[in-house]
Write a protein that holds these residues in place. Structure first.
Motif, mmCIF file in Angstrom:
data_model
loop_
_atom_site.group_PDB
_atom_site.id
_atom_site.type_symbol
_atom_site.label_atom_id
_atom_site.label_comp_id
_atom_site.label_asym_id
_atom_site.label_seq_id
_atom_site.Cartn_x
_atom_site.Cartn_y
_atom_site.Cartn_z
ATOM 1 N N VAL A 43 0.837 -1.204 0.000
ATOM 2 C CA VAL A 43 0.000 0.000 0.000
ATOM 3 C C VAL A 43 0.873 1.255 0.000
ATOM 4 O O VAL A 43 0.605 2.222 -0.715
ATOM 5 N N MET A 44 1.937 1.233 0.777
ATOM 6 C CA MET A 44 2.791 2.413 0.957
ATOM 7 C C MET A 44 3.826 2.600 -0.150
ATOM 8 O O MET A 44 4.497 3.626 -0.190
ATOM 9 N N ARG A 45 3.937 1.648 -1.046
ATOM 10 C CA ARG A 45 4.986 1.664 -2.063
ATOM 11 C C ARG A 45 5.042 2.972 -2.852
ATOM 12 O O ARG A 45 6.107 3.509 -3.084
ATOM 13 N N ASP A 46 3.918 3.520 -3.264
ATOM 14 C CA ASP A 46 3.895 4.735 -4.074
ATOM 15 C C ASP A 46 3.512 5.981 -3.283
ATOM 16 O O ASP A 46 3.181 7.010 -3.867
ATOM 17 N N VAL A 47 3.565 5.888 -1.981
ATOM 18 C CA VAL A 47 3.143 6.993 -1.129
ATOM 19 C C VAL A 47 3.925 8.289 -1.346
ATOM 20 O O VAL A 47 3.331 9.359 -1.324
ATOM 21 N N PRO A 48 5.234 8.253 -1.572
ATOM 22 C CA PRO A 48 5.935 9.531 -1.757
ATOM 23 C C PRO A 48 5.344 10.381 -2.878
ATOM 24 O O PRO A 48 5.482 11.600 -2.863
ATOM 25 N N ASN A 49 4.645 9.769 -3.809
ATOM 26 C CA ASN A 49 4.029 10.522 -4.905
ATOM 27 C C ASN A 49 2.707 11.165 -4.509
ATOM 28 O O ASN A 49 2.064 11.791 -5.343
ATOM 29 N N MET A 50 2.270 11.004 -3.264
ATOM 30 C CA MET A 50 0.972 11.518 -2.820
ATOM 31 C C MET A 50 1.086 12.743 -1.915
ATOM 32 O O MET A 50 0.108 13.139 -1.305
ATOM 33 N N GLN A 51 2.238 13.341 -1.811
ATOM 34 C CA GLN A 51 2.444 14.426 -0.851
ATOM 35 C C GLN A 51 1.443 15.572 -1.004
ATOM 36 O O GLN A 51 1.059 16.185 -0.033
ATOM 37 N N ASN A 52 1.003 15.873 -2.212
ATOM 38 C CA ASN A 52 0.082 16.995 -2.416
ATOM 39 C C ASN A 52 -1.325 16.543 -2.791
ATOM 40 O O ASN A 52 -2.094 17.313 -3.346
ATOM 41 N N ALA A 53 -1.665 15.323 -2.481
ATOM 42 C CA ALA A 53 -2.990 14.797 -2.805
ATOM 43 C C ALA A 53 -4.062 15.509 -1.992
ATOM 44 O O ALA A 53 -3.857 15.834 -0.827
#
Length: 126
Positions: A43-53
């Motif tokens: 689940v957390m694998r792509d989290v760094p790409n969500m900083q401004n979600a």
């Protein structure tokens, strides 16, 4: 169960860090801490790409649905909403498709006085 807005020592460090960095809703952390380490890592694998979600909790839950089967989600749904025994039995009697339909509007029932009554409005047993 965590009381909204409070710290909780039984929350794994990786979940707490994710909650803090993305500003996740408390219930999203409750879901994450009930997953296996492997599931959380996926689940957390792509989290760094969500900083401004705009809705990071919604994005995380979308990813959770990719890696967690519906029966496991139903267990979490029942646990965090603290349904009474009768509602739990009704939920477990549903087939997987019906369970998914009940969970889809949201895994945590917010702003309701009685979660057991509210979940029945999601068409249990249709």
């Amino acid at each position: 169960m965590t009381i909204p807005g409070t710290g909780n020592s039984d929350t794994p460090e990786d979940v707490q860090q994710l909650m803090n960095s993305l500003g996740l809703e408390w219930w999203c952390g409750e879901v994450l801490k009930r997953l296996s380490l492997w599931q959380r890592q996926q689940v957390m694998r792509d989290v760094p790409n969500m900083q401004n979600a705009r809705n990071p909790s919604g994005i995380v839950m979308s990813r959770v649905r990719q890696f967690v089967d519906v029966s496991e989600l139903m267990t979490i749904f029942i646990d965090i909403n603290q349904f009474d025994g009768a509602v739990q039995a009704e939920l477990w009697a549903l087939n997987a498709e019906q369970q998914q339909a009940v969970i889809n509007p949201g895994i945590y029932l917010q702003n309701v006085r009685n979660p057991s009554t509210a979940v029945r409005s999601r068409k249990i047993g249709r």
